[in-house]
Design an enzyme around this catalytic site. Structure first.
Site, PDB file in Angstrom:
ATOM      1  N   ALA A  62       4.225  -3.229   4.790  1.00 10.98           N
ATOM      2  CA  ALA A  62       4.083  -2.484   3.780  1.00 10.98           C
ATOM      3  C   ALA A  62       3.608  -2.713   2.736  1.00 10.98           C
ATOM      4  CB  ALA A  62       5.678  -2.094   3.844  1.00 10.98           C
ATOM      5  N   LYS A  63       4.110  -1.667   2.038  1.00 10.82           N
ATOM      6  CA  LYS A  63       3.234  -2.375   0.932  1.00 10.82           C
ATOM      7  C   LYS A  63       3.826  -1.334  -0.159  1.00 10.82           C
ATOM      8  CE  LYS A  63       0.404  -5.749  -0.906  1.00 10.82           C
ATOM      9  NZ  LYS A  63       0.887  -7.541  -1.059  1.00 10.82           N
TER      10      LYS A  63
END
Length: 424
Positions: free
Chosen positions: A113-114
């Site tokens: 994720a980011k």
């Protein structure tokens, strides 16, 4: 029948375009799992949020924020949050995808994720920075959590910002939740060794790569682009091993000293607003000349897309250690391979940070904390085991370390996807 993502149209050398090309290159090595490869080209979830805050002068300002969860087949999403004026959805998508590959490459029980906000934090007061952090956390709170998606520091974010994120999430959920973020201050459940972990990972993988190349670190010349936690820590460790730093580039410019820069004096100056160019122990040169400085090892530790095809033709380095995410575009990768330059790819080279983030997460759940020596021993062992397996794969198939890393990681990701099946 598959359709292309409709909300972003990547160019070849954009972050997402680069990632897609990297996936295409690994498909021939996936065997029967190749039928699931399209999974890797589509983020599971992308959230775009409006982040309104009241500025110190009374104005209401709006900022755009993102949180992308690329793949969570192997565990909760894991990835940093960056505050930068050039943040885009496409960039965050690519960074989340690289986190999926990175966590699988070192066999951590995470997905990728980011997150990010399009803002220049240098233009914000401390109070405004806190407001934007807390509002952003509230907006993405519907998809993050210690068992679902765990943010961490990235470009222009730090332990203080993680503390605000943890506190905001905790207040909104009604109980202290230290495990919702990593990279926190020590007294809020942070881990020893976390700040230097990414730079240490660059050094550990670089030391092994140099050994396999027959490159003696004693006297080796190193050029470092980006001199934050990653670049400066890696530089210090290489100097301790006998190497010398001949060039450094940060946001203020480039300095060169063929006899080696004095890091003990340079690092404190680099932490000031004046930056590296204020250091008097080197010559200030135009930024583009950084790529021409004679060196044995090149460490790109800034932003993505820095090593272009033209720059790949110019570097004298025998070894490239990717401290940043996505610093080398695919066309440059090919040129470096043709020239016999070994590239240790980002998804293994800079995985030290997420590895110690994993240690922090585990320690938070158990409320039992390790000393720094134990953390470093565990980190070195995980990094070396992962690199050796990847190297064996590269030798077996006669492919680059990047393709080998993707082969190992994507097999793990897609095996998990296949075994979990599709629901409903």
């Amino acid at each position: 029948m598959s359709e292309k993502l409709s909300f972003v149209h990547p160019t070849a050398n954009s972050p997402w375009g680069t990632y897609l090309q990297q996936v295409d290159r690994v498909v021939p090595y996936l065997g029967d799992l190749a039928k699931w490869a399209e999974t890797l080209k589509r983020p599971k979830r992308a959230l775009i949020v409006d982040v309104p805050i009241e500025m110190d002068d009374g104005r209401i300002a709006h900022f755009e924020g993102y949180r992308v969860q690329h793949n969570m087949s192997r565990g909760p999403g894991k990835g940093g949050v960056r505050f930068h004026p050039d943040v885009t959805l496409e960039e965050v998508m690519a960074l989340s995808a690289w986190m999926t590959v990175k966590t699988a490459a070192v066999n951590l029980p995470y997905g990728g994720a980011k997150g990010g906000i399009r803002v220049d934090p240098k233009k914000l007061s401390q109070k405004e920075l806190e407001k934007i952090t807390r509002r952003y956390t509230s907006e993405i709170g519907i998809i993050i959590g210690p068992h679902t998606d765990i943010p961490a520091p990235d470009v222009n974010t730090n332990g203080q910002i993680m503390a605000w994120m943890m506190d905001t999430y905790s207040m909104n959920t009604g109980g202290t939740s230290t495990g919702v973020v990593t990279g926190k201050p020590l007294h809020l459940g942070g881990s020893l060794g976390r700040v230097k972990a990414t730079g240490r990972g660059v050094f550990v993988t670089g030391r092994e790569a140099a050994r396999r190349l027959g490159l003696d670190l004693r006297g080796a010349r190193i050029a470092v682009q980006g001199f934050g936690n990653v670049g400066s820590v890696a530089a210090e460790l290489f100097v301790e091993a006998g190497a010398k730093i001949v060039a450094v580039q940060d946001h203020t410019g480039t300095i060169v000293n063929v006899n080696g820069l004095d890091l003990e004096k340079l690092i404190p100056i680099s932490r000031t607003a004046a930056g590296c160019v204020a250091f008097e122990g080197g010559d200030v040169v135009p930024n583009e000349q950084f790529w021409d400085v004679p060196c044995d090892i090149l460490i790109p530790a800034a932003l993505e897309g820095q090593i272009t095809a033209e720059r790949a033709k110019r570097t004298t380095a025998r070894l490239v250690l990717e401290g940043a995410n996505g610093p080398t575009v695919p066309s440059a990768d090919d040129i470096l391979a043709e020239r016999g330059v070994l590239v240790v790819p980002d998804v293994i080279c800079n995985a030290g940070g997420v590895t110690v983030s994993y240690f922090e997460w585990v320690q938070d759940f158990s409320s039992f904390f390790w000393d720094e020596d134990e953390i470093n021993v565990r980190l070195d062992r995980i990094m070396m085991n992962a690199l050796n397996q990847i190297w064996d794969t590269a030798d077996k198939h006669k492919i680059t370390l990047r393709t080998a890393t993707y082969a190992v990681a994507c097999e793990r990701i897609l095996m998990a996807r296949q075994e979990r099946g599709l629901y409903p």
